[in-house]
Design an enzyme around this catalytic site. Structure first.
Site, PDB file in Angstrom:
ATOM      1  N   GLY A  74       0.834  -1.208   0.000  1.00  0.00           N
ATOM      2  CA  GLY A  74       0.000   0.000   0.000  1.00  0.00           C
ATOM      3  C   GLY A  74       0.855   1.238   0.000  1.00  0.00           C
ATOM      4  O   GLY A  74       2.038   1.179  -0.347  1.00  0.00           O
ATOM      5  N   ASN A  75       0.269   2.359   0.352  1.00  0.00           N
ATOM      6  CA  ASN A  75       1.051   3.606   0.436  1.00  0.00           C
ATOM      7  C   ASN A  75       0.419   4.517   1.482  1.00  0.00           C
ATOM      8  O   ASN A  75      -0.595   4.175   2.079  1.00  0.00           O
ATOM      9  CB  ASN A  75       1.154   4.276  -0.933  1.00  0.00           C
ATOM     10  CG  ASN A  75      -0.201   4.608  -1.508  1.00  0.00           C
ATOM     11  OD1 ASN A  75      -0.912   5.458  -0.988  1.00  0.00           O
ATOM     12  ND2 ASN A  75      -0.596   3.909  -2.577  1.00  0.00           N
ATOM     13  N   PHE A  76       1.050   5.673   1.701  1.00  0.00           N
ATOM     14  CA  PHE A  76       0.660   6.531   2.832  1.00  0.00           C
ATOM     15  C   PHE A  76      -0.510   7.471   2.532  1.00  0.00           C
ATOM     16  O   PHE A  76      -0.827   8.329   3.348  1.00  0.00           O
ATOM     17  CB  PHE A  76       1.855   7.381   3.279  1.00  0.00           C
ATOM     18  CG  PHE A  76       2.960   6.571   3.899  1.00  0.00           C
ATOM     19  CD1 PHE A  76       2.696   5.778   5.003  1.00  0.00           C
ATOM     20  CD2 PHE A  76       4.245   6.600   3.385  1.00  0.00           C
ATOM     21  CE1 PHE A  76       3.706   5.024   5.586  1.00  0.00           C
ATOM     22  CE2 PHE A  76       5.255   5.848   3.959  1.00  0.00           C
ATOM     23  CZ  PHE A  76       4.992   5.062   5.067  1.00  0.00           C
TER      24      PHE A  76
END
Ligand code: CTP
Length: 395
Positions: A208-210
């Site tokens: 995923g990512n932030f």
């Protein structure tokens, strides 16, 4: 823009209440119908007679008229209004509104109001600066209320500082602007992608990512306030839309996001690609948890995800507007404009990582907007809600 609008003017007990008479006059001159609701202490500062003479309507202050027993319905008032303005709003009333302390007609009307609410604080500078006032105003903003920031100047205490109620002319301008922008996208269907995507590795892990989705949801709220019918196709986020009309379709992966967007895009007038879509996903998803094993390194094979913006760009028909976002660390303008061209976007919003306070997981942002016809607009550091409003107004 105020012609024919129903405005509830809530007046609370502060010295700035004397300016309410002028505010009423200005609203009525612009064709608005004004119903005044006063707190009991507001009557110490300006008489109901002055206000009922100016509005042509009896002022409402109590839950019922003592001698006749006539009941004043805060629910009906709340439904009647196109906007509610509380000016001046004292620290006490702001605190009650923030916490639902419905012990007078004004706060019960506020709690029943379906229309947008504008709050113009007025108080002494130390009260204004107190952390409880700051927190209560923050709560009101989080409910979607509009705070008309007080000005600085000489106060009733003769101290000089921040806490003067904004001048009636400026309050009217804020309302005018609000109603002007609230019809800008009337009848338009807007699709927004927001948040990250999660690409499953196994039942308990993902790539995923932030991204928090804050910018995408701020855009959704701004577009809804501009009168659009808004659908957000959203990756996993904890943020929610403030505007109740915004429809959210939750998805997890880039492929799911792409499928939903392709379904919705043909009926869409404006599509804004704000999601931080994972470019790659694990080539296979394991049914069982991947065990640690004994190897010092491990390799995960990835496959390319669909480029949603580019897919919509290929299918775009005349009159549809497609907006992309770019987050670049080098050659920012060149890379952003190249993406705009390759994905057939009409404009691209470049997030600057160089500006402190801009980008992922902050409440503020600073962006540059590039148009396919070569124009450029810079939006300096401000709240994501304000940046969203500016982007929507560019559309
Ligand atoms: N985008 C998308 N689908 C993808 C990747 C990106 O819809 N699979 C959209 C983003 O929502 C954004 C724009 O394309 O509006 C640019 O995204 P970005 O990640 O900056 O660009 P990429 O094309 O992925 O290029 P790179 O990551 O190499 O910079």
């Amino acid at each position: 823009m105020l012609n024919g609008k129903h405005i509830i003017l809530g007046i609370t007990g502060g010295i700035a209440a004397y300016k309410s008479a002028l505010l009423v006059r200005l609203l009525i001159k612009r064709g608005a119908e004004v119903q005044v609701v006063m707190t009991p202490s507001a009557k110490e500062f300006i008489t109901p007679v002055t206000l009922s003479a100016l509005t042509g309507k009896p002022v409402v202050s109590e839950f019922f008229t003592a001698n006749t027993g006539e009941w004043h319905s805060h629910v009906d008032l709340g439904l009647w209004a196109d906007a509610m303005v509380i000016a001046p709003a004292t620290a006490c009333t702001i605190g009650k509104m923030a916490n639902g302390v419905a012990d007078n007609m004004l706060v019960t009307t506020y709690l029943s109001a379906k229309a947008p609410v504008f709050v113009a604080p007025a108080m002494d500078l130390d009260m204004m600066a107190h952390p409880s006032t700051t927190r209560n105003l923050e709560l009101l903003r989080s409910y979607g209320n509009h705070v008309i920031e007080p000005a600085s100047g000489e106060l009733a205490s003769h101290l000089v500082g921040r806490g003067r109620m904004e001048e009636p002319e400026n309050i009217v301008r804020v309302l005018d602007d609000y109603f002007a922008s609230s019809s800008r996208l009337a009848g338009k269907k807007v699709l927004i992608t927001a948040g990250p995507t999660y690409e499953r590795i196994d039942p308990v892990r993902f790539i995923g990512n932030f991204s928090t989705g804050k910018m995408g949801y701020a855009l959704a709220d701004a577009a809804a306030r501009a009168g659009a019918e808004v659908t957000v196709v959203s990756g996993p986020v904890s943020v929610r839309p403030k505007e109740s009309s915004v429809k959210v379709i939750p998805v997890e992966s880039a492929c799911q996001m792409a499928d939903r967007c392709m379904e919705i895009f043909p009926q869409t007038d404006i599509a804004i690609m704000c999601a931080a879509v994972a470019d790659y996903a694990p080539a296979e998803q394991l049914d069982k948890k991947l065990k640690r094993g004994n190897c010092e390194t491990m390799t995960l094979e990835l496959r390319r995800n669909p480029d949603i913006a580019a897919m919509l760009g290929k299918n775009k028909r005349d009159g549809q507007i497609l907006v992309g976002f770019a987050l670049e660390t080098d050659n920012e303008e060149f890379n952003a404009c190249r993406k705009m061209e390759s994905k057939n976007l009409d404009l691209i919003v470049l997030n600057s990582l160089a500006v402190p306070g801009a980008g992922f997981a902050t409440d503020t942002n600073a962006v540059s907007v590039f148009f396919a016809d070569g124009r450029r607009t810079d939006i300096p550091l401000m709240s994501k809600a304000d940046v969203a409003g500016k982007i929507i107004s560019l559309l």
